[in-house]
Write a protein that holds these residues in place. Structure first.
Motif, PDB file in Angstrom:
ATOM      1  N   GLU A   1       0.825  -1.213   0.000  1.00 53.31           N
ATOM      2  CA  GLU A   1       0.000   0.000   0.000  1.00 53.31           C
ATOM      3  C   GLU A   1       0.860   1.264   0.000  1.00 53.31           C
ATOM      4  OE1 GLU A   1      -3.129   0.104  -0.472  1.00 53.31           O
ATOM      5  OE2 GLU A   1      -3.521  -2.038  -0.314  1.00 53.31           O
ATOM      6  N   LEU A   2       2.052   1.220   0.594  1.00 53.74           N
ATOM      7  CA  LEU A   2       2.923   2.393   0.599  1.00 53.74           C
ATOM      8  C   LEU A   2       3.354   2.790  -0.814  1.00 53.74           C
ATOM      9  CD1 LEU A   2       5.241   1.757   3.695  1.00 53.74           C
ATOM     10  CD2 LEU A   2       3.617   3.628   3.403  1.00 53.74           C
ATOM     11  N   ARG A   3       3.364   1.844  -1.734  1.00 56.77           N
ATOM     12  CA  ARG A   3       3.693   2.167  -3.126  1.00 56.77           C
ATOM     13  C   ARG A   3       2.527   2.878  -3.813  1.00 56.77           C
ATOM     14  NH1 ARG A   3       8.344  -0.641  -4.337  1.00 56.77           N
ATOM     15  NH2 ARG A   3       8.783  -2.458  -3.006  1.00 56.77           N
ATOM     16  N   ARG A   4       1.306   2.658  -3.307  1.00 58.16           N
ATOM     17  CA  ARG A   4       0.130   3.271  -3.927  1.00 58.16           C
ATOM     18  C   ARG A   4      -0.301   4.548  -3.227  1.00 58.16           C
ATOM     19  NH1 ARG A   4      -4.438   1.776  -4.123  1.00 58.16           N
ATOM     20  NH2 ARG A   4      -4.612   0.648  -2.150  1.00 58.16           N
ATOM     21  N   VAL A   5      -0.087   4.616  -1.886  1.00 57.99           N
ATOM     22  CA  VAL A   5      -0.617   5.707  -1.071  1.00 57.99           C
ATOM     23  C   VAL A   5       0.545   6.516  -0.515  1.00 57.99           C
ATOM     24  CG1 VAL A   5      -2.089   6.294   0.890  1.00 57.99           C
ATOM     25  CG2 VAL A   5      -2.598   4.265  -0.484  1.00 57.99           C
ATOM     26  N   GLU A   6       0.383   7.827  -0.484  1.00 52.16           N
ATOM     27  CA  GLU A   6       1.488   8.693  -0.069  1.00 52.16           C
ATOM     28  C   GLU A   6       1.695   8.699   1.436  1.00 52.16           C
ATOM     29  OE1 GLU A   6       2.980  13.336  -0.538  1.00 52.16           O
ATOM     30  OE2 GLU A   6       1.079  12.668  -1.442  1.00 52.16           O
ATOM     31  N   ARG A   7       0.627   8.836   2.214  1.00 50.95           N
ATOM     32  CA  ARG A   7       0.750   8.985   3.663  1.00 50.95           C
ATOM     33  C   ARG A   7       0.778   7.620   4.344  1.00 50.95           C
ATOM     34  NH1 ARG A   7      -0.467  14.243   5.214  1.00 50.95           N
ATOM     35  NH2 ARG A   7      -1.403  15.536   3.571  1.00 50.95           N
ATOM     36  N   PRO A   8       1.715   7.382   5.276  1.00 48.25           N
ATOM     37  CA  PRO A   8       1.800   6.074   5.946  1.00 48.25           C
ATOM     38  C   PRO A   8       0.528   5.676   6.695  1.00 48.25           C
ATOM     39  CG  PRO A   8       3.834   7.285   6.258  1.00 48.25           C
ATOM     40  CD  PRO A   8       2.883   8.229   5.604  1.00 48.25           C
ATOM     41  N   HIS A   9      -0.141   6.667   7.367  1.00 48.22           N
ATOM     42  CA  HIS A   9      -1.334   6.265   8.123  1.00 48.22           C
ATOM     43  C   HIS A   9      -2.462   5.855   7.183  1.00 48.22           C
ATOM     44  CE1 HIS A   9      -1.731  10.728   7.706  1.00 48.22           C
ATOM     45  NE2 HIS A   9      -2.980  10.419   7.412  1.00 48.22           N
ATOM     46  N   ASP A  10      -2.548   6.466   5.992  1.00 46.17           N
ATOM     47  CA  ASP A  10      -3.547   6.043   5.012  1.00 46.17           C
ATOM     48  C   ASP A  10      -3.198   4.666   4.440  1.00 46.17           C
ATOM     49  OD1 ASP A  10      -4.956   8.396   5.355  1.00 46.17           O
ATOM     50  OD2 ASP A  10      -3.893   9.427   3.729  1.00 46.17           O
ATOM     51  N   ALA A  11      -1.911   4.433   4.212  1.00 46.63           N
ATOM     52  CA  ALA A  11      -1.481   3.125   3.719  1.00 46.63           C
ATOM     53  C   ALA A  11      -1.772   2.027   4.740  1.00 46.63           C
ATOM     54  CB  ALA A  11       0.008   3.154   3.388  1.00 46.63           C
ATOM     55  N   MET A  12      -1.555   2.328   6.023  1.00 52.01           N
ATOM     56  CA  MET A  12      -1.840   1.334   7.060  1.00 52.01           C
ATOM     57  C   MET A  12      -3.339   1.057   7.157  1.00 52.01           C
ATOM     58  SD  MET A  12      -0.820  -0.817   9.226  1.00 52.01           S
ATOM     59  CE  MET A  12       0.932  -0.449   9.370  1.00 52.01           C
ATOM     60  N   ALA A  13      -4.147   2.098   7.033  1.00 50.81           N
ATOM     61  CA  ALA A  13      -5.595   1.880   7.067  1.00 50.81           C
ATOM     62  C   ALA A  13      -6.026   0.963   5.924  1.00 50.81           C
ATOM     63  CB  ALA A  13      -6.327   3.221   6.989  1.00 50.81           C
ATOM     64  N   ALA A  14      -5.462   1.182   4.748  1.00 54.70           N
ATOM     65  CA  ALA A  14      -5.792   0.320   3.612  1.00 54.70           C
ATOM     66  C   ALA A  14      -5.296  -1.106   3.838  1.00 54.70           C
ATOM     67  CB  ALA A  14      -5.178   0.897   2.334  1.00 54.70           C
ATOM     68  N   ALA A  15      -4.102  -1.240   4.429  1.00 52.70           N
ATOM     69  CA  ALA A  15      -3.559  -2.577   4.701  1.00 52.70           C
ATOM     70  C   ALA A  15      -4.431  -3.331   5.702  1.00 52.70           C
ATOM     71  CB  ALA A  15      -2.135  -2.460   5.232  1.00 52.70           C
ATOM     72  N   LEU A  16      -4.898  -2.647   6.729  1.00 55.63           N
ATOM     73  CA  LEU A  16      -5.761  -3.297   7.718  1.00 55.63           C
ATOM     74  C   LEU A  16      -7.091  -3.697   7.108  1.00 55.63           C
ATOM     75  CD1 LEU A  16      -5.047  -1.076  10.861  1.00 55.63           C
ATOM     76  CD2 LEU A  16      -4.474  -3.496  10.569  1.00 55.63           C
ATOM     77  N   ARG A  17      -7.634  -2.857   6.219  1.00 57.50           N
ATOM     78  CA  ARG A  17      -8.877  -3.239   5.545  1.00 57.50           C
ATOM     79  C   ARG A  17      -8.667  -4.446   4.646  1.00 57.50           C
ATOM     80  NH1 ARG A  17      -9.398   2.437   4.865  1.00 57.50           N
ATOM     81  NH2 ARG A  17      -8.552   2.239   2.744  1.00 57.50           N
ATOM     82  N   GLY A  18      -7.482  -4.529   4.048  1.00 62.13           N
ATOM     83  CA  GLY A  18      -7.235  -5.618   3.116  1.00 62.13           C
ATOM     84  C   GLY A  18      -6.979  -6.955   3.766  1.00 62.13           C
ATOM     85  N   CYS A  19      -6.093  -7.000   4.773  1.00 62.39           N
ATOM     86  CA  CYS A  19      -5.729  -8.299   5.357  1.00 62.39           C
ATOM     87  C   CYS A  19      -6.346  -8.532   6.730  1.00 62.39           C
ATOM     88  CB  CYS A  19      -4.213  -8.436   5.442  1.00 62.39           C
ATOM     89  SG  CYS A  19      -3.439  -7.334   6.643  1.00 62.39           S
ATOM     90  N   GLY A  20      -6.933  -7.490   7.331  1.00 62.06           N
ATOM     91  CA  GLY A  20      -7.526  -7.650   8.661  1.00 62.06           C
ATOM     92  C   GLY A  20      -8.568  -8.742   8.750  1.00 62.06           C
ATOM     93  N   PRO A  21      -9.558  -8.797   7.818  1.00 61.57           N
ATOM     94  CA  PRO A  21     -10.572  -9.859   7.911  1.00 61.57           C
ATOM     95  C   PRO A  21      -9.986 -11.261   7.850  1.00 61.57           C
ATOM     96  CG  PRO A  21     -11.307  -8.105   6.452  1.00 61.57           C
ATOM     97  CD  PRO A  21      -9.883  -7.809   6.770  1.00 61.57           C
ATOM     98  N   ALA A  22      -8.991 -11.486   6.976  1.00 64.46           N
ATOM     99  CA  ALA A  22      -8.384 -12.816   6.885  1.00 64.46           C
ATOM    100  C   ALA A  22      -7.644 -13.173   8.165  1.00 64.46           C
ATOM    101  CB  ALA A  22      -7.419 -12.877   5.698  1.00 64.46           C
TER     102      ALA A  22
END
Length: 696
Positions: free
Chosen positions: A261-282
């Motif tokens: 996500e850091l390659r797609r999103v500029e801000r680290p906290h936004d990238a982390m939010a996207a990462a948690l949405r992506g792998c959190g459920p699994a």
């Protein structure tokens, strides 16, 4: 525009404050848990009777002994031995030392020496009610006896017996905490350095895992005090292994997605939010599956197994909480520089190159049925090795080293081959004590029986079998005593071992179906399919059989073990099924996601393998390595359990989960999702120019 900019700035400020808030909450939680975590070792119990259910004969004997005058007796034997034969001076030394012991401690009776026929050995049974139920007092008594009973100049003196064996076992278990934690942390650190190739990044998940382990110790102590959950050296060791192993697995998944996500999103906290949405459920689903499998151990009758269920679940949930809250907060606060020197730049694309899993997918695509058949034959052949597993583990064979109590038992077995050296305790109603004594003396295989203490309506009888301890003949004698003595209970170390084996056998029949059913139901709900969950469950059962078979091929011939722990089959099954399905969820969840996005079945399976194979392999290596740490411990039970689980995880990671399950998915195509909607072919779009009927 100005209002919008101000609002966005305020919102960004609140988001940037969240990591600091999470960090503060964790500091508060650790401050609360700290007093309890440090006291977990105080409630740890490792006597054989503490592992047994309350309904077992030997447990009832121990409980009644606690209520007799003086409480439960600590039974030891002091063994004097000289290869060339004991001299008069040796016998005088022995008499003086025993007299000193009797004068310093409250013994049940005056010890009398029993010489061996060859004149090389003299044994004094020494029993004391001085420590009662206090394990520290028992250990102090045994060590005090050892301080007095000393040899020299060719005379060897060893203190053995049930009390000394319990003391030696307690010392081994108490010494595990530090080495187990440090070794596990070192192994995880080394693997993380190799995986991340960063001098800093590996420290973050490792530190978070250590914090989760400390929290789990506090929660485990709370469960013991609030619910009476049993705590043993084995269960606390497994809890630490699970925290580091499972927690690091979750960290690998999260950090991998965060880097993406850091390659797609500029801000680290936004990238982390996207990462948690992506792998959190699994991650949540996989941890729930592991916890559900472990909680099935609550149905076990054996205290040690039943206590391991909640403690293992505590470890998994503490690791989950830390990796989904504290780890993201620390990574966001540290920013992109934590990945140095391989910093993921915004807008960059990762290098693409071939991998092992791409090659696996290629062969699975070309010959899926051949791969499945070959894998099934290999796993079946390995499982045959389980028939070579050694018999039940005896107490004297349960250490990889040779403590003094074991040396004493070996000396006794060689010097007194014609008689038993470990008493069998019978608790009879006082009004039937004389009759029970006569019946015991008349039982086949009994060499002698003597009346002991009385109190509370019960009388203690000390029975000595003619066969060596824990032999088939002594087991037959104990069974005969239990059949003959109505209303009485038969206990002692050998009886405890028999009850341990019987209880494990009953627990296996109950817990194994529960684990399979609970895991299967969770997978059905998660994957919305019946076929895919059945494939995953069948795969982990095959892995368990193959791992046990490999254990059968190496335990005796390579490791020199004389027996197998009675609980090995059940515990290894629970852990391998729960942890194996954990990885299956990552693979099948991605496969289902690809299918939902329109990928045809074969392409969905191969994409899932290519994208998740590396993460699953890294996670499997870490988990296998953490359980392999147990093979360096001085208890045979822990070595066997760690070996079987480590081998099973490796088989599951590099053969079954990634190769055979993918081949099965390719061979079955859409049928793998039956009866869900993904099992049906998508409807063909209507030809151009042709109008669909319109309902009125």
């Amino acid at each position: 525009m100005g209002a919008a900019r101000t609002s966005g700035g305020a919102g960004g400020g609140r988001r940037r404050a969240v990591p600091w808030l999470v960090l503060g909450l964790w500091i508060a939680v650790l401050a609360i848990a700290s007093p309890f975590a440090s006291r977990l070792s105080d409630v740890q119990r490792d006597r054989a009777v503490d592992y047994l259910p309350a309904s077992a004969d030997s447990t009832r004997v121990a409980r009644i002994q606690d209520r007799l005058p003086g409480g439960e007796a600590t039974e030891t034997v002091v063994v004097y031995h000289r290869d060339a034969g004991l001299t008069a001076a040796d016998k005088a030394t022995a008499a003086d030392q025993i007299a000193e012991i009797a004068g310093a401690h409250r013994l049940t009776d005056r010890p009398a020496g029993i010489p061996s026929k060859d004149g090389t050995t003299l044994v004094y049974p020494v029993a004391s009610t001085e420590p009662g139920q206090d394990e520290e007092a028992r250990n102090a008594l045994v060590n005090a006896i050892r301080d007095v009973a000393e040899g020299g100049d060719g005379l060897s003196v060893e203190v053995g017996g049930a009390g000394a064996l319990a003391t030696d076992a307690a010392e081994v278990y108490n010494s595990l905490d530090g080495p187990l934690l440090y070794t596990t942390a070192a192994v995880v650190a080394l693997l993380l350095i190799l995986i991340y190739r960063s001098p800093f990044l590996w420290l973050v998940p490792l530190a978070v895992a250590g914090i989760a382990d400390y929290l789990s110790m506090g929660v485990a102590y709370g469960l013991n005090q609030g619910l009476g959950t049993s705590v043993s050296g084995q269960s606390t060791g497994i809890m630490t292994i699970l925290v580091f192993g499972v927690g690091t697995d979750y960290a690998l998944l999260l950090i991998s997605r965060y880097r993406e996500e850091l390659r797609r999103v500029e801000r680290p906290h936004d990238a982390m939010a996207a990462a948690l949405r992506g792998c959190g459920p699994a991650v949540l689903a996989s941890s729930g599956t592991v916890a559900a499998g472990l909680l099935c151990l609550l149905a076990a009758d054996l205290n040690s197994s039943r206590g391991m269920g909640p403690l293992g679940t505590v470890g998994v949930l503490c690791a989950l909480a830390a990796m989904l809250t504290l780890l993201p907060a620390l990574l966001v606060l540290l920013g992109r520089r934590v990945f140095w020197p391989l910093v993921p730049r915004h807008g960059s694309t990762p290098k693409t190159r071939g991998s092992l899993f791409t090659a696996m997918g290629g062969s699975a695509e070309r010959r899926p049925r051949a791969v499945l058949a070959g894998g099934a034959v290999l796993l079946g052949a390995l499982a045959l090795g389980s028939f070579n597993l050694p018999g039940s583990l005896k107490q004297e064979d349960s250490f990889t080293t040779r403590p003094e109590a074991i040396a004493a038992m070996e000396t006794l077995a060689a010097a007194y081959p014609e008689r038993g050296t470990q008493p069998v305790t019978v608790i009879a109603p006082t009004d039937r004590a004389d009759a029970a004594l006569a019946e015991a003396r008349g039982t086949r295989g009994v060499k002698s029986a003597e009346r002991g203490r009385s109190g509370g309506g019960w009388t203690e009888l000390t029975v000595l079998a003619s066969a060596p301890p824990q032999s088939a003949a002594e087991t037959a004698t104990i069974d005969a005593l239990r059949d003959t003595l109505d209303g009485s209970y038969v206990g002692g170390p050998s009886a405890q071992q028999i009850d341990l084996e019987d209880t494990n056998a009953r627990d296996t029949v109950i817990v194994v179906p529960l684990v399979l059913l609970s895991v299967l139901l969770i997978l059905i709900v998660l994957l919305r399919s019946l076929v895919a969950p059945l494939i995953l469950v069948a795969a982990v059962v095959a892995v368990w059989g193959a791992a046990l078979g490999i254990g059968g091929l190496v335990f005796g011939p390579l490791f020199g073990f004389e027996g197998t722990d009675p609980g090995l089959g059940l515990l290894s099954f629970v852990f391998l099924v729960a942890l194996g399905v954990d990885y299956g969820i990552f693979l099948m969840h991605r496969m289902r996601e690809e299918s939902l996005h329109g990928a045809e079945p074969t392409r969905a399976a191969l994409t899932a393998l290519r994208t998740t194979g590396g993460v699953i392999a890294s996670a499997g290596l870490v988990l296998a390595a953490t359980f392999a740490v147990l093979t360096n411990m001085p208890m045979v039970q822990l070595v066997e359990l760690g070996f079987v689980i480590a081998v099973g995880v490796l088989l599951d990671t590099f053969l079954v989960r990634t190769y055979l399950v993918t081949s099965a998915s390719v061979a079955l195509r859409r049928r793998v999702w039956w009866p869900g909607r993904l099992s049906r072919a998508p409807e063909e779009p209507a030809p151009a120019g042709e109008r669909e009927p319109v309902g009125v």
